[in-house]
Design a protein around this motif. Structure first.
Motif, PDB file in Angstrom:
ATOM      1  N   LEU A 164      -2.782  -0.078   1.874  1.00 18.45           N
ATOM      2  CA  LEU A 164      -2.854  -1.073   0.803  1.00 18.45           C
ATOM      3  C   LEU A 164      -2.600  -0.361  -0.521  1.00 18.45           C
ATOM      4  CD1 LEU A 164      -3.563  -3.910  -0.297  1.00 18.45           C
ATOM      5  CD2 LEU A 164      -5.955  -3.168  -0.363  1.00 18.45           C
TER       6      LEU A 164
ATOM      7  N   GLY B 285       0.878   1.146   6.673  1.00 18.50           N
ATOM      8  CA  GLY B 285      -0.089   0.073   6.487  1.00 18.50           C
ATOM      9  C   GLY B 285      -1.046   0.268   5.333  1.00 18.50           C
TER      10      GLY B 285
ATOM     11  N   TYR C 163       1.373  -3.899   1.024  1.00 17.78           N
ATOM     12  CA  TYR C 163       1.115  -2.852   2.011  1.00 17.78           C
ATOM     13  C   TYR C 163       2.389  -2.068   2.319  1.00 17.78           C
ATOM     14  CZ  TYR C 163      -3.299  -5.236   3.121  1.00 17.78           C
ATOM     15  OH  TYR C 163      -4.545  -5.806   3.064  1.00 17.78           O
TER      16      TYR C 163
ATOM     17  N   ASP D 116     -10.494  -2.019   3.474  1.00 21.96           N
ATOM     18  CA  ASP D 116      -9.702  -2.227   2.260  1.00 21.96           C
ATOM     19  C   ASP D 116     -10.552  -2.867   1.168  1.00 21.96           C
ATOM     20  OD1 ASP D 116      -7.357  -1.142   3.240  1.00 21.96           O
ATOM     21  OD2 ASP D 116      -6.577  -3.064   3.962  1.00 21.96           O
TER      22      ASP D 116
ATOM     23  N   TRP E 263      -3.109  -5.009  -5.196  1.00 21.36           N
ATOM     24  CA  TRP E 263      -3.742  -6.253  -4.756  1.00 21.36           C
ATOM     25  C   TRP E 263      -4.070  -7.151  -5.944  1.00 21.36           C
ATOM     26  CZ3 TRP E 263      -5.602  -1.322  -4.251  1.00 21.36           C
ATOM     27  CH2 TRP E 263      -6.635  -0.954  -5.113  1.00 21.36           C
TER      28      TRP E 263
END
Length: 346
Positions: free
Chosen positions: A267, A265, A260, A228, A270
Motif C-alpha cells: 500500500l 501488493g 497498491y 494496512d 490512501w
C-alpha cells in the motif's frame, strides 16, 4: 396572534396541571408523609402552533418549569432540514450537511451512538449540534446555526450533551468561534484551538469530469486489510485525538481507495471518506511521495463521490501548505474558515 393563543393555551394547561398536582400531593401526604412531592416530575406536551412542532416541558414542582432547547431531530425531518435550511447557506453548511447524511448511512450499517440535535422551537434558525460518540470514551461534536443567540442558548442550557467526555469540536465556522467559546466558558468548560483550518470543495460538475491519469504497475482497491489500517493509524497526523476504532469505521463504513503496487501488493497511498462525508485521511508512504499516487487516489475518490451526487469537500489545516496547494491544483477552492477545538473542565 397565533403565538399569543399558543401561550394562552400553555398557561391554561399548566394551571390545570398545577391544580391536579396540588390535589395529588395532598392525597399522597395522607398516605405516606415521608414522600416528598417536590420531586414529582410532570411531562406536558404542548403543541407549538407557531412552528408546527411539539415542545416538551418538564415540571419539577408546581411552580418550576424547564424546557431543554434541543431535541433529537426526527429522521423524517432530517432531509427537510438539510435541503430547506442548510442549503440556504451553502457551501458554508456543507460540513454539517454531509455529517447528517453520513451519520444516517453509517447507523444503518453499524450500531453507532450519534445524536442529531436541533432547536425544539423551530428548525428555521438552522441551529444544529451533532454528537458522535467514540469507542475510547470521548466524543466529537459539530455545530452550526443561522442564529447566534439560539446556538448560545443551546450550548449554555441543554442537558443533552455529555461534556464530561471532553469532546473535540470539529470544523466550527470562524463566525461561530466567539459564541462557542463564550458559551462553553459559561458552563465552566475551557476550549482550546487544536487547529486552524479551511473547508475546501469542488464544483460537482467539475468533479464528475476530473481526469484520472493512468499509472503503470499500480492498482486501486479499497483499504480493508488489518495490517494496512494499523500502519495508516500509526502515521496518521490526528491519531492523538481519534481512536483506531474511528479509523476503522472511516475505512469500512465510509469507504476508501488505496494505491497498491502490482508487484508486491504494498500500500503506497490512501484516501478515505470521513464521518463528515468528506475527503480525508489522505497520505502516502514517505518513500512514495511525488510519484502521483496521492493524486491518483484523490482524483478517483473525487470522481466517485461526484458520480453519486455528493459534492466533494475536505477540511485542510492552514499550516499544511502542501496539502492546500495539492487540492487547489485539483480544482478545490477554500469556501470557509474553521477551527477544531479541544475541551476540558476549567
Amino acid at each position: 396572534m397565533r403565538v399569543l393563543e399558543c401561550r394562552a393555551k400553555l398557561t391554561s394547561t399548566v394551571r390545570a396541571k398545577d391544580s391536579i398536582l396540588t390535589t395529588e400531593s395532598s392525597q399522597s401526604r395522607n398516605r405516606d408523609n415521608s414522600v416528598s412531592e417536590s420531586f414529582r416530575l410532570l411531562i406536558i406536551i404542548v403543541s407549538d402552533t407557531f412552528c408546527g412542532r411539539s415542545w416538551e416541558y418538564t415540571q419539577h414542582s408546581t411552580s418550576a418549569m424547564v424546557c431543554d432547547p434541543l431535541i433529537e431531530l426526527p429522521e423524517k425531518e432530517l432531509d427537510l432540514f438539510c435541503e430547506e435550511v442548510l442549503k440556504k447557506d451553502w457551501p458554508n453548511s456543507i460540513h454539517v450537511y454531509y455529517f447528517i447524511k453520513t451519520s444516517l448511512e453509517w447507523r444503518k450499517k453499524k450500531n453507532l451512538k450519534i445524536q442529531l440535535l436541533a432547536t425544539n422551537t423551530c428548525m428555521a434558525d438552522g441551529t444544529f449540534i451533532g454528537v458522535k460518540y467514540s469507542d475510547n470514551g470521548s466524543s466529537m461534536i459539530v455545530m452550526y446555526s443561522l442564529n447566534d443567540e439560539a446556538l448560545e442558548n443551546a450550548i449554555k442550557t441543554s442537558s443533552k450533551i455529555d461534556w464530561s467526555r471532553r469532546p473535540v469540536l470539529e470544523a466550527i465556522l470562524d463566525r461561530h468561534i466567539g459564541v462557542v467559546n463564550r458559551s462553553l466558558a459559561a458552563r465552566g468548560i475551557m476550549s482550546k484551538s487544536y487547529s486552524f483550518s479551511g473547508i475546501y470543495c469542488i464544483d460537482l460538475h467539475q468533479a464528475a469530469n476530473i481526469e484520472i491519469p493512468p499509472i503503470e504497475d499500480v492498482k486501486i482497491e479499497p483499504v480493508t486489510d488489518g495490517k494496512d489500517l494499523e500502519y495508516i493509524y500509526s502515521v496518521w497526523a490526528h491519531n492523538d485525538i481519534y481512536s483506531f476504532g474511528e479509523l476503522l469505521d472511516t475505512a469500512l463504513l465510509g469507504g476508501s481507495f488505496g494505491v497498491y503496487s502490482k508487484e508486491n501488493g504494498l500500500l503506497m497511498s490512501w484516501v478515505m471518506v470521513t464521518h463528515y462525508g468528506g475527503v480525508g485521511v489522505l497520505q502516502s508512504r514517505e518513500d512514495c511521495l511525488r510519484k502521483g499516487y496521492a493524486s491518483l487516489a484523490t482524483r478517483t475518490l473525487t470522481k466517485a463521490m461526484a458520480n453519486c451526487g455528493i459534492t466533494p469537500h475536505a477540511c485542510i489545516m492552514d499550516c499544511n501548505t502542501r496539502s492546500r496547494a495539492f487540492f487547489e491544483k485539483l480544482g478545490y477552492k477554500r469556501v470557509a474558515g474553521i477551527q477544531y477545538l479541544t475541551t476540558q473542565p476549567m
